[in-house]
Design an enzyme around this catalytic site. Structure first.
Site, PDB file in Angstrom:
ATOM      1  CG  HIS A   1      -0.390   0.370   2.552  1.00  0.00           C
ATOM      2  ND1 HIS A   1       0.481  -0.303   3.305  1.00  0.00           N
ATOM      3  CD2 HIS A   1      -0.170   1.619   3.100  1.00  0.00           C
ATOM      4  CE1 HIS A   1       1.000  -0.060   4.121  1.00  0.00           C
ATOM      5  NE2 HIS A   1       0.840   0.986   4.239  1.00  0.00           N
TER       6      HIS A   1
HETATM    7  C1  UD1 Z   1      -2.005   6.030   5.366  1.00  0.00           C
HETATM    8  C2  UD1 Z   1      -0.559   6.562   5.864  1.00  0.00           C
HETATM    9  C3  UD1 Z   1       0.368   5.668   5.860  1.00  0.00           C
HETATM   10  C4  UD1 Z   1       0.163   4.432   6.557  1.00  0.00           C
HETATM   11  C5  UD1 Z   1      -1.318   3.786   6.050  1.00  0.00           C
HETATM   12  C6  UD1 Z   1      -1.974   2.802   6.878  1.00  0.00           C
HETATM   13  C7  UD1 Z   1      -0.262   9.039   5.468  1.00  0.00           C
HETATM   14  C8  UD1 Z   1       0.519   9.882   4.734  1.00  0.00           C
HETATM   15  N1  UD1 Z   1      -0.149   7.876   5.155  1.00  0.00           N
HETATM   16  O1  UD1 Z   1      -1.838   5.624   4.000  1.00  0.00           O
HETATM   17  O2  UD1 Z   1       1.684   6.054   6.302  1.00  0.00           O
HETATM   18  O3  UD1 Z   1       0.825   3.308   6.303  1.00  0.00           O
HETATM   19  O4  UD1 Z   1      -2.366   4.977   5.927  1.00  0.00           O
HETATM   20  O5  UD1 Z   1      -2.594   1.858   6.114  1.00  0.00           O
HETATM   21  O6  UD1 Z   1      -0.620   9.468   6.474  1.00  0.00           O
HETATM   22  N2  UD1 Z   1      -9.315   5.000   1.470  1.00  0.00           N
HETATM   23  C9  UD1 Z   1     -10.387   4.431   1.711  1.00  0.00           C
HETATM   24  N3  UD1 Z   1     -11.104   4.282   3.138  1.00  0.00           N
HETATM   25  C10 UD1 Z   1     -10.223   4.420   4.069  1.00  0.00           C
HETATM   26  C11 UD1 Z   1      -9.111   4.992   3.730  1.00  0.00           C
HETATM   27  C12 UD1 Z   1      -8.369   5.448   2.789  1.00  0.00           C
HETATM   28  O7  UD1 Z   1     -11.175   4.028   0.701  1.00  0.00           O
HETATM   29  O8  UD1 Z   1     -10.998   4.248   5.152  1.00  0.00           O
HETATM   30  C13 UD1 Z   1      -8.605   5.054  -0.023  1.00  0.00           C
HETATM   31  C14 UD1 Z   1      -9.110   6.621  -0.302  1.00  0.00           C
HETATM   32  O9  UD1 Z   1      -9.122   6.401  -1.703  1.00  0.00           O
HETATM   33  C15 UD1 Z   1      -7.761   7.316  -0.171  1.00  0.00           C
HETATM   34  C16 UD1 Z   1      -6.759   6.333  -0.211  1.00  0.00           C
HETATM   35  O10 UD1 Z   1      -7.241   5.032   0.258  1.00  0.00           O
HETATM   36  O11 UD1 Z   1      -7.474   8.373  -0.942  1.00  0.00           O
HETATM   37  C17 UD1 Z   1      -5.424   6.654   0.687  1.00  0.00           C
HETATM   38  O12 UD1 Z   1      -5.773   6.892   1.928  1.00  0.00           O
HETATM   39  P1  UD1 Z   1      -4.823   7.926   2.878  1.00  0.00           P
HETATM   40  O13 UD1 Z   1      -5.209   7.890   4.311  1.00  0.00           O
HETATM   41  O14 UD1 Z   1      -4.344   9.117   2.028  1.00  0.00           O
HETATM   42  O15 UD1 Z   1      -3.251   7.110   2.734  1.00  0.00           O
HETATM   43  P2  UD1 Z   1      -2.910   5.584   3.111  1.00  0.00           P
HETATM   44  O16 UD1 Z   1      -2.642   5.052   1.816  1.00  0.00           O
HETATM   45  O17 UD1 Z   1      -4.043   4.820   3.693  1.00  0.00           O
HETATM   46  N1  UDP Z   2      -3.747  -5.276   9.430  1.00  0.00           N
HETATM   47  C1  UDP Z   2      -5.128  -5.816   9.404  1.00  0.00           C
HETATM   48  N2  UDP Z   2      -5.807  -6.203   8.273  1.00  0.00           N
HETATM   49  C2  UDP Z   2      -5.414  -6.232   7.264  1.00  0.00           C
HETATM   50  C3  UDP Z   2      -3.918  -5.790   6.744  1.00  0.00           C
HETATM   51  C4  UDP Z   2      -3.129  -5.277   7.988  1.00  0.00           C
HETATM   52  O1  UDP Z   2      -5.480  -5.830  10.316  1.00  0.00           O
HETATM   53  O2  UDP Z   2      -6.072  -6.773   6.009  1.00  0.00           O
HETATM   54  C5  UDP Z   2      -3.014  -4.792  10.327  1.00  0.00           C
HETATM   55  C6  UDP Z   2      -1.824  -5.424  10.533  1.00  0.00           C
HETATM   56  O3  UDP Z   2      -1.888  -6.490  11.579  1.00  0.00           O
HETATM   57  C7  UDP Z   2      -0.890  -4.450  11.236  1.00  0.00           C
HETATM   58  C8  UDP Z   2      -1.524  -3.095  10.687  1.00  0.00           C
HETATM   59  O4  UDP Z   2      -2.818  -3.474   9.968  1.00  0.00           O
HETATM   60  O5  UDP Z   2      -1.168  -4.177  12.642  1.00  0.00           O
HETATM   61  C9  UDP Z   2      -0.572  -2.504   9.643  1.00  0.00           C
HETATM   62  O6  UDP Z   2      -1.065  -1.563   8.905  1.00  0.00           O
HETATM   63  P1  UDP Z   2      -0.743  -1.010   7.545  1.00  0.00           P
HETATM   64  O7  UDP Z   2       0.028  -2.030   6.743  1.00  0.00           O
HETATM   65  O8  UDP Z   2      -1.760  -0.513   6.928  1.00  0.00           O
HETATM   66  O9  UDP Z   2       0.038   0.382   7.918  1.00  0.00           O
HETATM   67  P2  UDP Z   2       1.696   0.680   8.292  1.00  0.00           P
HETATM   68  O10 UDP Z   2       2.033  -0.405   9.345  1.00  0.00           O
HETATM   69  O11 UDP Z   2       2.660   0.278   7.038  1.00  0.00           O
HETATM   70  O12 UDP Z   2       1.793   1.970   8.545  1.00  0.00           O
END
Ligand code: UD1
Ligand code: UDP
Length: 360
Positions: A205
């Site tokens: 992601h």
């Molecule tokens: C964010 C964090 C990242 C973290 C990740 C965990 C920042 C800059 N990035 O990235 O560090 O590793 O969360 O998962 O803060 N979306 C949905 N539903 C949701 C949330 C997001 O559909 O509940 C979709 C939307 O299209 C959105 C995209 O995901 O534009 C990205 O979401 P965003 O929160 O901007 O960044 P993440 O990639 O989730």
């Molecule tokens: N996780 C979850 N369901 C999923 C994928 C990840 O519960 O389908 C949990 C995982 O156990 C971990 C956290 O989400 O604790 C990691 O989140 P993510 O990879 O989105 O973010 P990052 O750690 O890279 O910021």
């Protein structure tokens, strides 16, 4: 002491849960602000339900947007709440836009800032998370570094040693508190017809990976080729950012991959604990795989979790298809005999002990 816990994304909810639990246990005066950065049921609500977390007092419902828009909305929303509630200290966790905005809002109001998981560095400023981490650390009053490596990073940047505390990572607390419960509750392996040790688990992601069609395609193919070589299926719970891109880039999903929506924490830690190999670009997965004794292949050029590589639990594979496949081959034949360097499951207890000392 009045504490404000700020969170907004999946990993923050999971890693802050033990901290909230500890505050509750001590009947400490506290409240939560949810920024709403994550909002889909499977990225947000499911964790509150599974981890039996209390309702946040505020939900800012900021939703998705560009970095500036999202960070700006969070900053504005948090400022208004902090002026109203006047806590002594706010706690933020990790490196998201929620963390940067939360730390900044509090610092400007002269409210104490405690950064949980401080001092991680990938040394790659192209990652939005690296910028968030550095800025949050430098406006924090108390820095809860998970390891000596993260403490060293902070010292090198001139942050005073008296403000840095090596506590372990709360990801260990969360796993310890929930693994046995998930073993009992989760039916995910049966549901997907998986044998323990009989599949590869993958997630991807990172913005710099999955917003790039070529990179996303290479990573998918590399996971598929690895699983095929091992004669195993691959399981890929897809982050919504990745799902959106797979569709818009028209990336074909390989046949030996089971692609699904993100799953809850109970199912996910079962999938992780029993995987033969984890392939990911996630920060939290590098840690959890290390804790669970499952070899991890990190599909990135850098990692802010080098401790996991140093103990032999993780390998940095880059993002080129052949490189990932080669790294996965090497990793899948390594014995899982490392000792986890990320903590002992008591990080949240230490964090609240320290808070209580500083903010009476
Ligand atoms: C964010 C964090 C990242 C973290 C990740 C965990 C920042 C800059 N990035 O990235 O560090 O590793 O969360 O998962 O803060 N979306 C949905 N539903 C949701 C949330 C997001 O559909 O509940 C979709 C939307 O299209 C959105 C995209 O995901 O534009 C990205 O979401 P965003 O929160 O901007 O960044 P993440 O990639 O989730
Ligand atoms: N996780 C979850 N369901 C999923 C994928 C990840 O519960 O389908 C949990 C995982 O156990 C971990 C956290 O989400 O604790 C990691 O989140 P993510 O990879 O989105 O973010 P990052 O750690 O890279 O910021």
């Amino acid at each position: 002491m009045k504490t404000c816990v700020i969170l907004g994304t999946r990993p923050e909810i999971i890693k802050m849960a033990p901290v909230v639990r500890e505050l509750e246990k001590r009947k400490a005066d506290h409240f939560m602000i949810h920024t709403g950065q994550h909002y889909s049921y499977e990225m947000d609500r499911v964790f509150f339900e599974e981890l039996a977390l209390p309702e946040p007092r505020y939900n800012l419902n900021v939703g998705s947007g560009s970095h500036g828009t999202q960070t700006g909305s969070i900053l504005q929303g948090i400022e208004a709440v902090l002026i109203r509630e006047r806590p002594d200290v706010v706690l933020v966790q990790g490196d998201t836009n929620t963390v940067l905005a939360g730390a900044l809002a509090a610092a400007k109001l002269e409210i104490g800032v405690g950064h949980v998981e401080a001092g991680l560095r990938s040394f790659d400023r192209k990652m939005p998370e690296e910028v968030n981490r550095i800025l949050a650390d430098h406006v924090s009053d108390l820095l809860f570094a998970p390891t000596e490596v993260s403490k060293e990073n902070l010292l090198k940047e001139g942050i005073g040693e008296e403000r840095i505390f090596v506590t372990g990572n709360t990801v260990v607390d969360s796993l310890r508190q929930n693994l046995a419960i998930s073993e009992e509750r989760s039916k995910v392996l049966e549901g997907l017809h998986l044998e323990k040790g009989g599949y590869v688990l993958a997630t991807m992601h990172r913005q710099e990976n999955v917003d790039e069609p070529k990179r996303l395609g290479s990573m998918m193919t590399a996971v598929s080729r690895t699983a095929a070589r091992m004669g195993l299926p691959a399981i890929l719970p897809l982050h919504p950012r990745t799902r959106k891109n797979v569709t818009s880039f028209k990336i074909a999903l390989p046949e030996n991959m089971t692609v699904m929506d993100p799953v809850g924490y109970m199912d996910f830690i079962q999938l992780e604990a029993h995987a033969r190999l984890v392939m990911t670009d996630s920060g939290g997965l590098q840690e959890e795989a290390c804790i669970l004794g499952v070899p991890c292949v990190t599909m990135r050029d850098s990692t802010e979790r080098p401790e996991t590589v140093d103990v032999g639990a993780n390998v940095l594979a880059g993002v080129e298809e052949d490189g990932i496949v080669a790294a996965a081959k090497e990793m899948s034949s390594r014995p899982a005999d490392w000792t986890c360097p990320l903590g002992d499951g008591l990080a949240s207890v230490r964090i609240i002990d320290i808070l209580e000392k500083y903010y009476k």
